[in-house]
Design an enzyme around this catalytic site. Structure first.
Site, PDB file in Angstrom:
ATOM      1  N   ASP A 116      47.615  41.799  40.720  1.00  0.00           N
ATOM      2  CA  ASP A 116      48.209  43.314  40.886  1.00  0.00           C
ATOM      3  C   ASP A 116      46.210  43.579  41.821  1.00  0.00           C
ATOM      4  O   ASP A 116      45.386  43.423  41.950  1.00  0.00           O
ATOM      5  CB  ASP A 116      47.745  44.166  39.533  1.00  0.00           C
ATOM      6  CG  ASP A 116      49.025  43.270  39.038  1.00  0.00           C
ATOM      7  OD1 ASP A 116      50.086  42.818  39.875  1.00  0.00           O
ATOM      8  OD2 ASP A 116      48.687  42.880  37.558  1.00  0.00           O
ATOM      9  N   TYR A 235      41.172  34.275  32.891  1.00  0.00           N
ATOM     10  CA  TYR A 235      40.680  35.278  33.266  1.00  0.00           C
ATOM     11  C   TYR A 235      39.457  35.476  32.730  1.00  0.00           C
ATOM     12  O   TYR A 235      39.339  34.959  31.276  1.00  0.00           O
ATOM     13  CB  TYR A 235      41.559  36.399  32.904  1.00  0.00           C
ATOM     14  CG  TYR A 235      43.195  36.656  33.611  1.00  0.00           C
ATOM     15  CD1 TYR A 235      43.150  37.282  35.012  1.00  0.00           C
ATOM     16  CD2 TYR A 235      44.133  35.485  33.441  1.00  0.00           C
ATOM     17  CE1 TYR A 235      44.226  37.474  35.426  1.00  0.00           C
ATOM     18  CE2 TYR A 235      44.873  35.469  34.262  1.00  0.00           C
ATOM     19  CZ  TYR A 235      44.965  36.547  35.561  1.00  0.00           C
ATOM     20  OH  TYR A 235      46.394  36.088  35.891  1.00  0.00           O
TER      21      TYR A 235
END
Length: 574
Positions: A116, A235
């Site tokens: 994003d 992540y």
């Protein structure tokens, strides 16, 4: 015999020719103006490769680009497209490209993660067909070579064994090929690494400095897809301890949600409680309460598997802003300090300068904004606003089928750290794709280094990243020095000698941390399970389907509404 004067004059007449009359030398001849010739893609062969690259996401509007959707910032995909086109590495088959349009048709393009806006990636992967230095075939496909090793141009193309060993073609299993194995290079005397274009170095010359190609895979596995072949995405979310500037004195001491006898100063996070909460994410769970629902995709399966979730401290050198070690700012106040030692000098286990921690998360796949929702709840646990057991409550979708209203964590500290492509059925989580990183030596002992090298030295990727790091480091140092200067100016007796607290008791307003540069005042805190709830997933999906005028069918569940409409209008893209 005397020579007539006229003859002598005539003989040496060329010497009297002026400089302007002399014929111009080759160096002084005007050069022909450069003519930009159209690049003839038919003269080149192509090959399918994978690229691993990194980017800092703060200057970009996310990874994915949508034609016709103008964004305030460029996307990573836009920059990749422009670089690949400028380097003449891709030849899209679409003949009607308009300005600002991206069309990967004919490039066999696939992407692993769609980060994003503001999110960075250090191990993003794409698969793509690119121009090659390999001489094009003169007579169609080479005989006696498996069809899986020839591309659409009829050229020999080296491949690796498929990640799924059970999915073999009709011709039987395909043996794995080492990167330096000359089996398929021999017919054309072409080495697939030494003689090939230095793809990372070439792209890094035309990409923005905060996007760097780190490695490439010359022999991706058969049927490789950067999206579907990836079975694990990793992540990391970074944060400081303390998370924000602590409130001085008694006003900053707050009661813990699970232990009211212990008062922790705001800004400091309970790392142990956060880690306890993080471990509850591991396993197969329904994460509908930890994501943002995208109704256009009509998703009704929110189960995702988490392999690892934990909090780790980042190793780092001493940092500025050491004043948080002083009296009135520490996580816990010591009952006594040795004589002759100031509170600023007394640094016990809780009296160190700001440290950096990270939330490490490995999973099979992730929902929209899932990681940032998970981190937001962990921060509430770390601040003592929620107990670690809140994770179990939100994962229990039978008791809590509707997501409570809460803010997700900020985007900037999140990094897509790596994308893993293991063998199907393998118990290990090791990457089975053979990457050639910038500066790597070929596997054969007698081979010369790959062209370009390009890791260290002028123009190397390390030098490129160093420039970015130093710029950010100077910003950090100057900001830290300014912070220490402001704290140290004027009367410092309160911090250095601990002369007591005159700021009063705890205030009614509560600071809440969401991963940004500072906290936000939120008044009296309302526990998550006591907050208003969003609509159920079923209600959100049904309303969208009704508004768009189509009945929810099994086909739309599998493909999502966007792809379903695209198939109706244009047919399959493959």
């Amino acid at each position: 015999m005397a020579v007539p004067m006229l003859t002598i004059v005539d003989r040496y007449h060329p010497l009297s020719v002026t400089k302007a009359q002399q014929p111009s030398s080759p160096k002084s001849r005007p050069r022909n103006p450069r003519v930009d010739r159209e690049f003839d893609s038919a003269r080149y062969s192509t090959r399918f490769i994978a690229l691993k690259f990194a980017y800092l996401g703060q200057r970009y509007n996310g990874f994915e680009y949508h034609n016709g959707n103008k964004t305030p910032l460029p996307t990573i995909e836009e920059e990749l497209w422009k670089a690949l086109r400028k380097a003449h590495l891709i030849f899209p088959t679409s003949s009607t490209l308009t300005e600002g349009e991206i069309n990967w048709e004919g490039c066999e393009y696939s992407k692993c993660g769609r980060t994003d806006r503001g999110v960075s990636a250090f191990g993003q992967v794409i698969g793509i067909r690119v121009r090659s230095n390999r001489p094009p075939a003169k007579q169609g496909p080479v005989s006696n070579v498996d069809t899986d090793t020839t591309n659409s141009d009829g050229n020999i193309e080296t491949v690796s064994a498929p990640l799924d060993m059970d999915s073999m073609g009709a011709n039987g299993p395909i043996s794995a090929l080492a990167l330096a194995d000359p089996t398929l290079d021999a017919p054309l005397s072409f080495h697939s690494i030494h003689d090939e274009i230095s793809y990372p170095q070439l792209l890094n010359r035309v990409l923005p400095p905060d996007i760097r190609v780190l490695a490439w895979c010359p022999v991706p596995p058969v049927d490789f897809s950067a999206r579907f072949s990836c079975k694990e995405r990793r992540y990391r979310y970074f944060f400081t301890q303390p998370a924000f500037n602590p409130t001085y004195g008694a006003a900053g001491l707050l009661s813990n949600a699970t232990n009211t006898s212990t008062k922790r100063r705001d800004g400091w996070l309970d790392i142990q409680a956060m880690n306890e909460g993080a471990k509850r994410f591991e396993g197969l769970h329904d994460f509908r309460n930890f994501c943002k629902v995208d109704a256009s995709k009509q998703i009704d399966n929110f189960e995702r598997r988490i392999f690892l979730a934990e909090i780790r401290e980042v190793d780092h050198a001493s940092e500025p802003a050491a004043y948080v070690s002083g009296f009135g700012f520490r996580e816990f106040e010591p009952s006594s300090v040795p004589n002759g030692v100031s509170h600023m000098q007394h640094t016990g286990t809780n009296g160190s300068s700001p440290r950096v921690y990270m939330f490490v998360l490995h999973g099979s796949a992730f929902l929209w904004h899932q990681v940032r929702h998970m981190v937001a709840v962990l921060f509430l646990i770390g601040q003592g606003l929620e107990p670690p057991e809140i994770i179990d409550g939100l994962l229990d979708v039978e008791k809590n089928p509707q997501k409570p209203l809460y803010e997700m964590a900020e985007d900037a500290p999140l990094v897509l750290w790596d994308c893993i492509f293991p063998r199907e059925g393998s118990a290990s989580h090791e990457d089975a794709v053979e990457w050639v990183y910038i500066g790597d030596q070929p596997h054969s002992s007698d081979a010369t280094p790959a062209k370009g090298h390009g890791k260290f030295g002028l123009g190397g990727v390390v030098d490129d990243v160093w420039k970015i790091w130093r710029q950010k480091k100077m910003d950090e140092v100057l900001a830290g020095m300014l912070l220490n200067l402001v704290v140290g100016q004027g009367n410092c007796s309160v911090i250095e000698k601990g002369l007591g607290d005159k700021t009063g008791g705890q205030t009614a307003s509560r600071k809440v941390f969401y991963g940004g540069d500072s906290s936000r005042p939120r008044g009296k805190y309302t526990p998550l399970l006591q907050r208003p709830r969003m609509e159920s997933v079923e209600t959100i999906n049904a309303r969208f389907a009704t508004r768009k005028g189509f009945n929810k069918t099994e086909e739309t569940c599998d493909t999502g509404f966007r792809k379903f409409k695209l198939l109706q209008e244009h047919g399959p893209s493959d």
